[in-house]
Design a protein around this motif. Structure first.
Motif, PDB file in Angstrom:
ATOM      1  N   VAL A   4       0.940  -0.981   0.094  1.00  0.00           N
ATOM      2  CA  VAL A   4       0.084  -0.031  -0.166  1.00  0.00           C
ATOM      3  C   VAL A   4       0.898   1.138  -0.121  1.00  0.00           C
ATOM      4  O   VAL A   4       1.976   1.142   0.221  1.00  0.00           O
ATOM      5  CB  VAL A   4      -1.050   0.016   1.346  1.00  0.00           C
ATOM      6  N   TYR A   5       0.187   2.584  -0.416  1.00  0.00           N
ATOM      7  CA  TYR A   5       0.910   3.645  -0.344  1.00  0.00           C
ATOM      8  C   TYR A   5       1.905   4.154   0.983  1.00  0.00           C
ATOM      9  O   TYR A   5       3.151   4.020   0.708  1.00  0.00           O
ATOM     10  CB  TYR A   5      -0.043   4.770  -0.701  1.00  0.00           C
ATOM     11  N   ASP A   6       1.147   3.916   2.014  1.00  0.00           N
ATOM     12  CA  ASP A   6       2.030   4.142   3.098  1.00  0.00           C
ATOM     13  C   ASP A   6       1.075   3.700   4.632  1.00  0.00           C
ATOM     14  O   ASP A   6       0.135   3.102   4.448  1.00  0.00           O
ATOM     15  CB  ASP A   6       2.173   5.813   3.510  1.00  0.00           C
ATOM     16  N   VAL A   7       1.846   3.451   5.415  1.00  0.00           N
ATOM     17  CA  VAL A   7       1.400   2.970   7.000  1.00  0.00           C
ATOM     18  C   VAL A   7       1.486   4.204   7.917  1.00  0.00           C
ATOM     19  O   VAL A   7       2.538   4.859   7.837  1.00  0.00           O
ATOM     20  CB  VAL A   7       2.143   1.810   7.304  1.00  0.00           C
ATOM     21  N   GLN A   8       0.283   4.409   8.499  1.00  0.00           N
ATOM     22  CA  GLN A   8       0.297   5.570   9.407  1.00  0.00           C
ATOM     23  C   GLN A   8       0.481   5.347  10.728  1.00  0.00           C
ATOM     24  O   GLN A   8       0.701   5.995  11.652  1.00  0.00           O
ATOM     25  CB  GLN A   8      -1.160   6.322   9.067  1.00  0.00           C
ATOM     26  N   SER A   9      -0.136   3.806  11.301  1.00  0.00           N
ATOM     27  CA  SER A   9       0.045   3.445  12.600  1.00  0.00           C
ATOM     28  C   SER A   9       0.036   1.968  12.820  1.00  0.00           C
ATOM     29  O   SER A   9      -0.253   1.444  11.869  1.00  0.00           O
ATOM     30  CB  SER A   9      -1.250   3.880  13.463  1.00  0.00           C
ATOM     31  N   ALA A  10       0.507   1.382  13.832  1.00  0.00           N
ATOM     32  CA  ALA A  10       0.621  -0.037  14.079  1.00  0.00           C
ATOM     33  C   ALA A  10       0.263  -0.219  15.558  1.00  0.00           C
ATOM     34  O   ALA A  10       0.531   0.424  16.315  1.00  0.00           O
ATOM     35  CB  ALA A  10       1.913  -0.426  13.548  1.00  0.00           C
ATOM     36  N   ALA A  11       0.021  -1.396  15.789  1.00  0.00           N
ATOM     37  CA  ALA A  11      -0.532  -1.858  17.236  1.00  0.00           C
ATOM     38  C   ALA A  11      -0.323  -3.401  17.149  1.00  0.00           C
ATOM     39  O   ALA A  11      -0.496  -4.124  16.549  1.00  0.00           O
ATOM     40  CB  ALA A  11      -1.995  -1.690  17.568  1.00  0.00           C
ATOM     41  N   ILE A  12       0.067  -3.874  18.458  1.00  0.00           N
ATOM     42  CA  ILE A  12       0.290  -5.031  19.031  1.00  0.00           C
ATOM     43  C   ILE A  12      -0.551  -5.442  20.291  1.00  0.00           C
ATOM     44  O   ILE A  12      -0.546  -4.629  21.145  1.00  0.00           O
ATOM     45  CB  ILE A  12       1.643  -5.514  19.248  1.00  0.00           C
ATOM     46  N   LYS A  13      -1.205  -6.623  20.033  1.00  0.00           N
ATOM     47  CA  LYS A  13      -2.022  -6.830  21.332  1.00  0.00           C
ATOM     48  C   LYS A  13      -1.863  -8.489  21.576  1.00  0.00           C
ATOM     49  O   LYS A  13      -1.673  -9.204  20.500  1.00  0.00           O
ATOM     50  CB  LYS A  13      -3.549  -6.580  21.080  1.00  0.00           C
ATOM     51  N   ILE A  14      -1.651  -8.845  22.890  1.00  0.00           N
ATOM     52  CA  ILE A  14      -1.497 -10.376  23.127  1.00  0.00           C
ATOM     53  C   ILE A  14      -2.864 -10.762  23.596  1.00  0.00           C
ATOM     54  O   ILE A  14      -3.541 -10.061  24.486  1.00  0.00           O
ATOM     55  CB  ILE A  14      -0.670 -10.480  24.295  1.00  0.00           C
ATOM     56  N   LEU A  15      -3.576 -11.486  23.043  1.00  0.00           N
ATOM     57  CA  LEU A  15      -4.818 -12.180  23.309  1.00  0.00           C
ATOM     58  C   LEU A  15      -4.631 -13.338  24.648  1.00  0.00           C
ATOM     59  O   LEU A  15      -3.810 -14.014  24.460  1.00  0.00           O
ATOM     60  CB  LEU A  15      -5.227 -13.113  22.308  1.00  0.00           C
ATOM     61  N   LYS A  16      -5.563 -13.138  25.359  1.00  0.00           N
ATOM     62  CA  LYS A  16      -5.390 -14.155  26.591  1.00  0.00           C
ATOM     63  C   LYS A  16      -6.287 -15.291  26.239  1.00  0.00           C
ATOM     64  O   LYS A  16      -7.441 -15.614  25.907  1.00  0.00           O
ATOM     65  CB  LYS A  16      -6.400 -13.424  27.633  1.00  0.00           C
ATOM     66  N   SER A  17      -5.241 -16.247  25.649  1.00  0.00           N
ATOM     67  CA  SER A  17      -5.773 -17.734  25.084  1.00  0.00           C
ATOM     68  C   SER A  17      -4.709 -18.701  25.211  1.00  0.00           C
ATOM     69  O   SER A  17      -3.773 -18.171  25.899  1.00  0.00           O
ATOM     70  CB  SER A  17      -6.099 -17.542  23.464  1.00  0.00           C
ATOM     71  N   ASP A  18      -4.857 -19.918  24.913  1.00  0.00           N
ATOM     72  CA  ASP A  18      -4.161 -20.985  25.178  1.00  0.00           C
ATOM     73  C   ASP A  18      -4.232 -21.802  23.970  1.00  0.00           C
ATOM     74  O   ASP A  18      -5.084 -22.440  23.525  1.00  0.00           O
ATOM     75  CB  ASP A  18      -4.549 -21.758  26.477  1.00  0.00           C
ATOM     76  N   PRO A  19      -3.044 -21.559  23.190  1.00  0.00           N
ATOM     77  CA  PRO A  19      -1.823 -20.897  23.295  1.00  0.00           C
ATOM     78  C   PRO A  19      -2.164 -19.374  23.202  1.00  0.00           C
ATOM     79  O   PRO A  19      -2.967 -18.996  22.374  1.00  0.00           O
ATOM     80  CB  PRO A  19      -0.787 -21.519  22.309  1.00  0.00           C
ATOM     81  N   PRO A  20      -1.238 -18.529  23.641  1.00  0.00           N
ATOM     82  CA  PRO A  20      -1.142 -17.217  23.425  1.00  0.00           C
ATOM     83  C   PRO A  20      -1.220 -16.810  21.796  1.00  0.00           C
ATOM     84  O   PRO A  20      -0.559 -17.551  21.143  1.00  0.00           O
ATOM     85  CB  PRO A  20      -0.123 -16.459  24.123  1.00  0.00           C
ATOM     86  N   GLN A  21      -1.753 -15.681  21.597  1.00  0.00           N
ATOM     87  CA  GLN A  21      -1.918 -15.311  20.236  1.00  0.00           C
ATOM     88  C   GLN A  21      -1.638 -13.717  20.275  1.00  0.00           C
ATOM     89  O   GLN A  21      -2.030 -13.003  21.021  1.00  0.00           O
ATOM     90  CB  GLN A  21      -3.224 -15.275  19.481  1.00  0.00           C
ATOM     91  N   ILE A  22      -0.637 -13.266  19.140  1.00  0.00           N
ATOM     92  CA  ILE A  22      -0.449 -11.939  18.884  1.00  0.00           C
ATOM     93  C   ILE A  22      -1.198 -11.562  17.965  1.00  0.00           C
ATOM     94  O   ILE A  22      -1.146 -12.052  16.487  1.00  0.00           O
ATOM     95  CB  ILE A  22       1.008 -11.956  18.711  1.00  0.00           C
ATOM     96  N   VAL A  23      -1.980 -10.524  18.220  1.00  0.00           N
ATOM     97  CA  VAL A  23      -2.713  -9.739  17.057  1.00  0.00           C
ATOM     98  C   VAL A  23      -1.864  -8.278  16.616  1.00  0.00           C
ATOM     99  O   VAL A  23      -1.693  -7.562  17.620  1.00  0.00           O
ATOM    100  CB  VAL A  23      -4.058  -9.543  17.377  1.00  0.00           C
ATOM    101  N   VAL A  24      -1.607  -8.331  15.412  1.00  0.00           N
ATOM    102  CA  VAL A  24      -0.985  -7.135  14.754  1.00  0.00           C
ATOM    103  C   VAL A  24      -1.999  -6.456  14.002  1.00  0.00           C
ATOM    104  O   VAL A  24      -2.334  -6.921  12.975  1.00  0.00           O
ATOM    105  CB  VAL A  24       0.562  -7.330  14.093  1.00  0.00           C
ATOM    106  N   SER A  25      -2.150  -5.135  14.152  1.00  0.00           N
ATOM    107  CA  SER A  25      -3.075  -4.441  13.479  1.00  0.00           C
ATOM    108  C   SER A  25      -2.295  -3.170  12.725  1.00  0.00           C
ATOM    109  O   SER A  25      -1.484  -2.590  13.518  1.00  0.00           O
ATOM    110  CB  SER A  25      -4.050  -3.830  14.354  1.00  0.00           C
ATOM    111  N   ALA A  26      -2.771  -2.656  11.592  1.00  0.00           N
ATOM    112  CA  ALA A  26      -1.953  -1.702  11.051  1.00  0.00           C
ATOM    113  C   ALA A  26      -3.132  -0.823  10.171  1.00  0.00           C
ATOM    114  O   ALA A  26      -3.937  -1.480   9.674  1.00  0.00           O
ATOM    115  CB  ALA A  26      -0.793  -2.058  10.023  1.00  0.00           C
TER     116      ALA A  26
END
Length: 192
Positions: A4-26
């Motif tokens: 894509v043309y540009d990225v303006q923001s990014a975030a990381i969240k750790i889900l409380k799950s078993d096994p843990p999951q990492i969610v990356v959003s942009a």
């Protein structure tokens, strides 16, 4: 798939799950309307990166037909089922993510105090879970964000897929709900 043309923001969240999951959003912008299927594609490595950062390409499908040459908002997310403390192997944690677009790159560090996110609404029909906790963080005066106490019931509602062209008219009574075309889940809510 093209970056894509540009990225303006990014975030990381750790889900409380078993096994843990990492969610990356942009979120970012495309160079025109009509882009579809936005994705975050993880890079694969031969050796563990020395900085401990996972790189992603922020891509989408180019428009196939007529499009308008206007910067258009787009967002994507990726879920990784891996323990962040042992992401690169035993005792080698994930330090953060780096999102690459065509004109820029954004880096987001994963900090020790990163919020654990409890997935809401599991088992409900899509597009749930509704991202109430992310709305709380957007709620600052004058930013156009929403507060948890705001109630969209009875308000004008516009629902669209990430990458769709939107009109630029400002409607303070209109809630805008962005849906990921690939997962059919809500990725953003804003008003205006």
């Amino acid at each position: 798939m093209v970056r894509v043309y540009d990225v303006q923001s990014a975030a990381i969240k750790i889900l409380k799950s078993d096994p843990p999951q990492i969610v990356v959003s942009a979120s970012g912008r495309t160079s025109s309307t009509g882009w579809t299927n936005p994705k975050l594609g993880a890079w694969y490595y031969f050796d563990v990166p020395k900085d401990g950062i996972q790189d992603f390409d922020f891509t989408a499908d180019e428009p196939a037909g007529i499009s308008l040459p206007v910067l258009t908002p787009v967002s994507a997310d990726a879920a990784i089922t891996r323990d962040p403390a042992n992401y690169w192997g035993k005792g080698k944690p994930l330090k953060g993510v780096r999102i690459h677009a065509r004109t820029n790159t954004i880096e987001q560090k994963l900090e020790e105090r990163s919020e654990l996110f409890d997935p809401l609404g599991e088992g409900l029909p899509l597009p749930w879970p509704f991202p109430w906790r992310s709305l709380q963080k957007l709620s600052e005066p004058g930013t156009g964000g929403l507060a948890v106490s705001d109630n969209p019931v009875g308000s004008l509602l516009r629902v669209y897929n990430s990458g769709d062209g939107l009109t630029k008219d400002y409607r303070p009574d209109r809630y805008n709900v962005e849906i990921s075309p690939s997962t059919q889940r809500i990725v953003g809510v804003w008003y205006g």
